[in-house]
Design an enzyme around this catalytic site. Structure first.
Site, PDB file in Angstrom:
ATOM      1  N   LYS A 114       0.839  -1.203   0.000  1.00 60.86           N
ATOM      2  CA  LYS A 114       0.000   0.000   0.000  1.00 60.86           C
ATOM      3  C   LYS A 114       0.875   1.254   0.000  1.00 60.86           C
ATOM      4  O   LYS A 114       0.624   2.199  -0.755  1.00 60.86           O
ATOM      5  CB  LYS A 114      -0.920   0.022   1.222  1.00 60.86           C
ATOM      6  CG  LYS A 114      -1.938   1.162   1.192  1.00 60.86           C
ATOM      7  CD  LYS A 114      -2.589   1.392   2.526  1.00 60.86           C
ATOM      8  CE  LYS A 114      -1.707   2.256   3.403  1.00 60.86           C
ATOM      9  NZ  LYS A 114      -2.381   2.736   4.619  1.00 60.86           N
TER      10      LYS A 114
ATOM     11  N   ASP B 121      -6.504   0.737   1.269  1.00 67.65           N
ATOM     12  CA  ASP B 121      -6.534   0.882   2.728  1.00 67.65           C
ATOM     13  C   ASP B 121      -7.862   0.354   3.236  1.00 67.65           C
ATOM     14  O   ASP B 121      -8.608  -0.306   2.500  1.00 67.65           O
ATOM     15  CB  ASP B 121      -6.312   2.342   3.127  1.00 67.65           C
ATOM     16  CG  ASP B 121      -7.476   3.246   2.751  1.00 67.65           C
ATOM     17  OD1 ASP B 121      -8.407   2.788   2.044  1.00 67.65           O
ATOM     18  OD2 ASP B 121      -7.478   4.417   3.172  1.00 67.65           O
TER      19      ASP B 121
END
Length: 220
Positions: free
Chosen positions: A131, A149
């Site tokens: 991420k 997320d």
């Protein structure tokens, strides 16, 4: 259903994805990261700090941190104990301070102090993961990516675009549905919608422009 039929929550995921993207364009035309940064290094540091923390708390801490350590060369000379006071208001600050110092040292050792425009190289840094790499590469270098997320994952499942809970698999599902040139916008728009409307508890479905397209999977 004919090609001219209106898109509804019972339409195919691909057709709903196109309709959702169009609505998000109208809702969040300027969607972008809410982390404040002025260089790839600052974005990388802010993104590492943002794990299990709010962007607001990170943005409150980073001005003093960056004033003291403006680049990887400066941060690499610090000790974790010296960095801790600057990030004390952020969750897991001791571990993050250690990661930031080591991260800066590796940037100096391996990349001349610069953040590399390379996915694997960013993932290899302490405190960074898939991420983080997607956030940095998309926002600092304009490389197409979807950073998954908690907000993006939640909306992907509620909208019926993914059944997965693993962020990497959610990312694969979303990249298969949406055009590559819109990936950066998409993940920012989904984050904003997840923060403002489709919240984790008590989503405001009656106020949601996406409601006609949403199967509300997992919503009580």
């Amino acid at each position: 259903m004919t090609a001219s039929s209106p898109t509804t929550r019972r339409s195919s995921p691909r057709k709903r994805a196109a309709a959702v993207l169009m609505l998000l364009d109208g809702l969040y035309p300027d969607a972008r990261t809410e982390l404040v940064f002025s260089s790839p290094f600052e974005l990388l540091v802010a993104t590492v700090l943002s794990a299990q923390a709010t962007d607001r708390s990170v943005n409150a801490a980073t001005p003093a941190l960056f004033a003291r350590y403006p680049d990887a060369h400066a941060l690499a000379l610090a000790t974790p104990e010296e960095v801790e006071p600057f990030v004390r208001t952020i969750g897991l600050y001791r571990n993050k301070a250690r990661n930031l110092v080591r991260l800066a040292q590796l940037l100096v050792e391996r990349h001349g102090g610069e953040v590399p425009n390379d996915f694997d190289a960013v993932v290899a840094l302490p405190g960074a993961g898939r991420k983080t790499a997607n956030v940095v590469l998309s926002n600092a270098f304009g490389r197409p990516a979807i950073a998954v997320d908690t907000h993006v994952g939640r909306l992907a499942r509620r909208l019926g675009f993914s059944k997965q809970t693993d962020p990497d698999r959610v990312e694969l599902d979303l990249t298969a549905l949406f055009p590559e040139e819109r990936w950066i916008f998409l993940h920012h728009a989904l984050i904003l919608h997840g923060r403002r409307v489709c919240v984790a508890r008590g989503p405001r479905c009656s106020e949601c422009a996406l409601e006609p397209l949403c199967p509300k999977i997992g919503v009580a």
